[in-house]
Write a protein that holds these residues in place. Structure first.
Motif, PDB file in Angstrom:
ATOM      1  N   SER A 219       6.678 -10.278   2.979  1.00 23.22           N
ATOM      2  CA  SER A 219       6.908 -10.272   4.416  1.00 23.22           C
ATOM      3  C   SER A 219       6.693 -11.659   4.996  1.00 23.22           C
ATOM      4  O   SER A 219       5.697 -12.320   4.685  1.00 23.22           O
ATOM      5  CB  SER A 219       5.910  -9.283   5.028  1.00 23.22           C
ATOM      6  N   GLY A 220       7.637 -12.095   5.819  1.00 25.41           N
ATOM      7  CA  GLY A 220       7.553 -13.433   6.401  1.00 25.41           C
ATOM      8  C   GLY A 220       7.251 -13.375   7.888  1.00 25.41           C
ATOM      9  O   GLY A 220       7.758 -12.522   8.610  1.00 25.41           O
ATOM     10  N   PHE A 230      13.605 -17.874   4.593  1.00 27.84           N
ATOM     11  CA  PHE A 230      13.553 -16.543   3.982  1.00 27.84           C
ATOM     12  C   PHE A 230      14.116 -16.577   2.560  1.00 27.84           C
ATOM     13  O   PHE A 230      13.820 -15.711   1.747  1.00 27.84           O
ATOM     14  CB  PHE A 230      14.305 -15.505   4.825  1.00 27.84           C
ATOM     15  N   SER A 245      10.490  -8.278   4.060  1.00 26.26           N
ATOM     16  CA  SER A 245      10.263  -7.688   5.380  1.00 26.26           C
ATOM     17  C   SER A 245       9.738  -8.786   6.297  1.00 26.26           C
ATOM     18  O   SER A 245       9.697  -9.944   5.898  1.00 26.26           O
ATOM     19  CB  SER A 245       9.298  -6.504   5.280  1.00 26.26           C
ATOM     20  N   ALA A 246       9.338  -8.421   7.528  1.00 22.35           N
ATOM     21  CA  ALA A 246       9.038  -9.481   8.491  1.00 22.35           C
ATOM     22  C   ALA A 246       8.130  -9.000   9.622  1.00 22.35           C
ATOM     23  O   ALA A 246       7.980  -7.804   9.849  1.00 22.35           O
ATOM     24  CB  ALA A 246      10.348  -9.996   9.092  1.00 22.35           C
ATOM     25  N   SER A 247       7.567  -9.978  10.326  1.00 19.10           N
ATOM     26  CA  SER A 247       6.820  -9.668  11.557  1.00 19.10           C
ATOM     27  C   SER A 247       7.822  -9.628  12.714  1.00 19.10           C
ATOM     28  O   SER A 247       8.964 -10.079  12.601  1.00 19.10           O
ATOM     29  CB  SER A 247       5.777 -10.751  11.833  1.00 19.10           C
ATOM     30  N   VAL A 250       9.470 -13.065  14.085  1.00 16.29           N
ATOM     31  CA  VAL A 250      10.666 -13.656  13.470  1.00 16.29           C
ATOM     32  C   VAL A 250      11.909 -12.791  13.721  1.00 16.29           C
ATOM     33  O   VAL A 250      13.025 -13.306  13.746  1.00 16.29           O
ATOM     34  CB  VAL A 250      10.462 -13.937  11.962  1.00 16.29           C
ATOM     35  N   TRP A 255      15.600 -14.570  13.204  1.00 17.37           N
ATOM     36  CA  TRP A 255      15.649 -15.104  11.832  1.00 17.37           C
ATOM     37  C   TRP A 255      16.068 -14.025  10.833  1.00 17.37           C
ATOM     38  O   TRP A 255      16.539 -14.324   9.741  1.00 17.37           O
ATOM     39  CB  TRP A 255      14.283 -15.645  11.404  1.00 17.37           C
ATOM     40  N   HIS A 260      14.119  -4.980   9.152  1.00 24.68           N
ATOM     41  CA  HIS A 260      13.053  -5.514   8.293  1.00 24.68           C
ATOM     42  C   HIS A 260      11.687  -5.520   8.962  1.00 24.68           C
ATOM     43  O   HIS A 260      10.693  -5.874   8.334  1.00 24.68           O
ATOM     44  CB  HIS A 260      13.380  -6.962   7.888  1.00 24.68           C
ATOM     45  N   GLN A 261      11.634  -5.173  10.240  1.00 22.76           N
ATOM     46  CA  GLN A 261      10.369  -5.354  10.976  1.00 22.76           C
ATOM     47  C   GLN A 261       9.306  -4.325  10.611  1.00 22.76           C
ATOM     48  O   GLN A 261       9.527  -3.126  10.655  1.00 22.76           O
ATOM     49  CB  GLN A 261      10.620  -5.291  12.485  1.00 22.76           C
TER      50      GLN A 261
END
Ligand code: FAD
Length: 334
Positions: A219-220, A230, A245-247, A250, A255, A260-261
């Motif tokens: 996760s980025g 990424f 996945s991501a915060s 982003v 981005w 993906h959140q």
């Protein structure tokens, strides 16, 4: 209302294209626990078409009984027929507790049923327990932007209803030795129950991303610097047969897309391994990932709150740590 007449736990089983959703199996796991605590039965309610062969699965995952409403009209979810079916079954059987997944379907259906049968509903619960003193259901959910956890009760009306996000509860191991009863339930739906017709279902064409099913998530967060970075997270995910996945920071920055959140307003995940790369660890992010089995955090700030939930913390620059990790993994594989 005589609330003492209401007994047992009901789980609304969601299906799409004849497949039972994962969240419903998770709810059967929780429903089993609640029913056992109350010393009562748990019933799975399945509304669909030509799905008799799937009813046994629900027993294998914890139900004592399955009520199955079968009709061509129930093949694809539609608000009104489903509301009528579920409300009729609840009024008829008077369960004490009813659980729904906090999915697009559950979020549409549960509030309508709560209005129709005149009882309360707590949305997006993260914990459900029985109050040992009075057998009320303690429904806990994040409130005020996730800064507090509120425990909500519904002492004067029945059933006590809640929606639960996918990934929060745990399904039981499938036990094919379990036996239970399947009851076919006839619901009469007529033209006056419908205000619209589905003429065609057109699926949005997009890459299928289901971070909830991944066993490894890389996760980025904002700390990765820019969208292009990424690529390196994807490379690490590929090495580990995982997904990216991501915060929210982003996602909001554009981005990566919202599918993906992870977090309170994203998805709740529980992978075997969760990498938090350049993610500070805001409470709203933690709400979606802190139940992961093993968390590795990489952050250049040793005071970042993510380290409080991490099993392994690496204080460092993601741009140095991740390429090195990938190198090491390649060496191990050789
Ligand atoms: P930041 O908080 O900016 O953190 C970036 C981190 O990267 C910092 O800790 C920094 O030290 C580190 N860093 C910087 N450069 C590097 C580097 N080179 N190497 C290593 N580390 C580095 N957030 C979610 O994630 N999901 C949600 O679902 C969600 N829902 C929300 C709902 C509400 C109602 C509200 C109010 C907020 C919500 N948020 C959610 C937002 C949340 O509060 C945070 O703002 C967000 O999680 C921060 O994202 P971040 O950690 O990526 O960014």
């Amino acid at each position: 209302m005589n609330i003492n007449e209401y007994k047992g736990v009901v789980v609304f089983v969601e299906q799409r294209e004849g497949m039972i959703s994962k969240v419903s199996l998770e709810l059967l796991g929780k429903g089993r626990e609640l029913a056992d605590n109350l010393g009562e039965k748990m019933t799975a309610v399945l509304i669909g078409y030509d799905m008799m062969d799937k009813t046994k699965e629900l027993i294998y995952y914890g139900a004592d009984k399955v009520i199955y409403a079968d009709d061509k009209i129930f093949e694809v979810y539609m608000t009104e027929p489903y509301t009528k079916a579920m409300s009729t079954i609840i009024n008829d059987r008077k369960p004490e507790i009813v659980l729904f997944g906090a999915t697009a379907i559950g979020r549409d259906l549960a509030p309508r049923i709560s209005a129709r049968i005149h009882t309360g509903l707590t949305a997006d619960c993260t914990s459900l327990e029985i109050d040992e003193e009075n057998n009320n259901l303690l429904m806990t959910r994040p409130a005020f932007g996730g800064n507090i956890l509120a425990t909500i009760i519904c002492p004067n009306y029945r059933p006590q209803m809640s929606t639960v996000r996918p990934g929060v509860m745990q399904k039981l191991e499938k036990d094919t030795s379990r036996a239970g009863e399947v009851e076919q339930y006839k619901i009469d739906i007529n033209e006056s129950d419908m205000t619209y017709k589905i003429l065609e279902v057109v699926k949005e064409e997009k890459e299928k991303i289901n971070i909830e099913d991944a066993n490894v998530l890389v996760s980025g967060g904002r700390g990765i610097g820019k969208a292009d970075n990424f690529t390196i997270l994807k490379e690490l995910a590929k090495e580990l047969k995982g997904q990216v996945s991501a915060s929210r920071a982003v996602v909001d920055a554009g981005w990566i897309n919202k599918d993906h959140q992870v977090g309170q307003t994203g998805k709740t995940v529980r992978p075997g391994l969760y990498f938090a790369c350049g993610i500070s660890g805001a409470i709203q992010h933690l709400a979606g990932m802190e139940e992961s089995d093993f968390i590795i955090a990489i952050n250049k700030d040793s005071e970042a709150p993510i380290f409080e939930v991490a099993d392994l913390g690496i204080v460092g620059d993601v741009h140095k740590v991740i390429p090195e990790l990938i190198n090491q993994l390649k060496i191990v594989k050789e």
